[in-house]
Design a protein around this motif. Structure first.
Motif, short mmCIF file in Angstrom:
data_model
loop_
_atom_site.label_atom_id
_atom_site.label_comp_id
_atom_site.label_asym_id
_atom_site.label_seq_id
_atom_site.Cartn_x
_atom_site.Cartn_y
_atom_site.Cartn_z
N LEU A 154 75.38 72.92 0.52
CA LEU A 154 76.06 72.32 1.66
C LEU A 154 76.07 73.25 2.87
CD1 LEU A 154 79.14 70.59 -0.04
CD2 LEU A 154 77.02 69.54 0.77
N SER A 190 68.29 73.25 0.26
CA SER A 190 69.55 72.55 -0.05
C SER A 190 69.33 71.42 -1.03
CB SER A 190 70.17 72.01 1.25
OG SER A 190 70.57 73.04 2.10
N ILE A 194 71.61 70.93 -4.33
CA ILE A 194 72.45 69.73 -4.45
C ILE A 194 72.08 68.95 -5.71
CG2 ILE A 194 72.95 67.49 -3.39
CD1 ILE A 194 72.80 68.90 -0.67
N ILE A 236 77.71 63.37 3.76
CA ILE A 236 76.69 64.39 4.03
C ILE A 236 75.48 63.76 4.71
CG2 ILE A 236 75.06 65.98 2.94
CD1 ILE A 236 77.17 66.37 0.72
#
Length: 471
Positions: A154, A190, A194, A236
């Protein structure tokens, strides 16, 4: 009491198959280089041998790492990726040759040398690939650090949004970290972090997500208090879409998390809710952010502003139309006219010179990677490995769809690059790490079922797959 020795026939056979397929990829890449040189009227020099030798050395090194540290891994994954990467190198070299030809470029420019830089990135990627396989001997250990990795993902994803535009914006997208020496796209890393977090979280909370809520139209929808992960992924995705002007990463993250939710629960309601949330968020973001409106207008009709914002996609369509079914021939088109022909639009470059048949062949190579990744997910014994392998395979499939959809005007342009094929450092490096993780899980799935030398640690990483009845 001594444990039974591990059979060597399975791993020896697999690595031999892998080596033969890698040699086939080497022959394909070498032949493609020769065709490009002939079409461009170049004389054969040692510079061409440099590319072929470097390709052979780098992927030979990767093969040795797999042979010693993941001997039971799927033998088709590495050769398929090597073929994609080698053909990408051929096209980047071909675009370098055409960059100085007046008849191939829209305006005169200096010759580029991106193929040399790409070789450097492949070298760094192979090192990252080797380090991942060597350091991570058991994929289940990643679940111990799932929350830390998720937080890191994040932070990486949000960092460009909080940096000033001078340090984070390139070509209208705030998705970079710019330094005097190099530029890096943290969102590429990322996505892996994630996915690891999502896999561990879903396994540890699987009872929660499989509990039925209200039923509507014959479909069981989850309870409101169980929607946290989906809402978080939605926030997000919409945040990245709005503040970083990055439709590609937004689609990639949300689609991957949503697919993993469906795999974990086997409930269509998650898909329906996820798609509905994304549509609502995208409509709201469209009303709030002018750059999204511009992208949608260009997607609807790029020819209304042909000399401006619509030039890129218009030239892509012209290039694909010129290629037709079989293409103009490798090295015989004019792909340099399309902006970013070696990154975002490298599939257009292949489409012009190899035609629909060539694009289909590349898609089949990607299909092999995705299919073998999903097969690994089915074969591996632990639930965390199943979801992790599924997420890694799905993210490649989604990225390919987003890129191919963008260059063909099926969906708005996104700015993503083709995995392993396009020029660039961040994407290539992240995808090498992704490949190493897939091979590590594949090795665990295909390893003979013999007494373990050590007891697996308790917790999420040791959980077995089981069916949970609906309430």
């Amino acid at each position: 009491m001594t444990s039974a020795p591990i059979p060597v026939s399975a791993k020896a056979s697999g690595r031999t198959t892998e080596l033969v397929l890698l040699l086939g990829a080497l022959v394909l890449v070498a032949a493609a280089f020769l065709i490009v040189e002939a079409a461009q009227g170049q004389t054969l020099t040692w510079a061409l041998a440099k590319y072929v030798a470097a390709f052979a050395a780098l992927w030979g090194m990767a093969h040795l790492v797999v042979r010693y540290f993941a001997p039971y891994a799927d033998p088709t994954l590495l050769p398929a990726v090597a073929a994609l990467n080698g053909l990408g190198l051929v096209m980047i070299h071909r675009l370098d040759l055409g960059s100085e030809r007046v008849d191939e470029v829209a305006k005169q420019a200096e010759r580029t040398h991106n193929a040399d830089q790409q070789l450097l990135w492949v070298f760094i990627g192979v090192i990252a690939f080797a380090a991942t396989l060597i350091l991570i001997r058991d994929h289940r250990t990643l679940s111990r650090y799932a929350y830390t990795l998720g937080l890191g993902g994040l932070i990486f994803l949000a960092l460009p949004a909080v940096l000033p535009s001078s340090m984070s914006e390139i070509n209208g997208s705030k998705i970079w970290i710019r330094t005097p020496l190099f530029n890096i796209q943290p969102g590429e890393f990322s996505k892996i972090l994630i996915i690891i977090f999502t896999a561990a979280f879903l396994v540890s909370r699987r009872d929660l997500f499989t509990t039925a809520g209200r039923q509507f139209a014959g479909i069981d929808f989850p309870r409101a208090r169980d929607l946290g992960p989906l809402i978080a992924a939605w926030v997000i995705a919409i945040g990245v879409l709005g503040f970083e002007s990055d439709l590609g990463t937004s689609l990639l993250v949300f689609a991957t998390v949503l697919t993993m939710l469906y795999i974990a629960t086997e409930r269509v309601s998650w898909l329906l809710l996820g798609v509905g949330l994304f549509v609502v968020g995208a409509v709201v973001a469209y009303q709030l952010f002018s750059h999204l409106q511009t992208r949608v207008h260009v997607w609807q009709d790029p020819f209304t502003d042909y000399e401006g914002s619509g030039y890129q996609i218009a030239q892509s369509l012209f290039g694909l139309a010129t290629g037709g079914m079989f293409g103009t021939g490798l090295g015989s088109g004019r792909p340099n006219i399309v902006p970013f022909a070696n990154t975002d639009f490298i599939l257009t470059s292949f489409g012009e010179e190899l035609g629909l048949v060539g694009i289909a062949a590349l898609v089949m190579l990607y299909f092999i990677v995705v299919m073998r990744g999903l097969r690994t997910a089915v074969s591996v014994r632990d639930s965390f490995g199943k979801l992790l392998a599924s997420g890694l395979a799905v993210t490649i499939a989604v990225q390919l769809f987003v890129v191919l959809g963008g260059v063909t005007k099926l969906i708005p342009l996104t700015g993503l690059t083709s995995p392993f094929l396009s020029y660039g450092g961040s994407s290539l490096l992240a995808n090498f790490i992704l490949l190493a993780l897939l091979l590590r899980i594949s090795n665990a799935a295909r390893e003979p079922d013999v007494p373990k030398r050590r007891t697996p640690p308790p917790g999420v990483e040791a959980m077995d797959t089981r069916v949970v009845p609906r309430a």
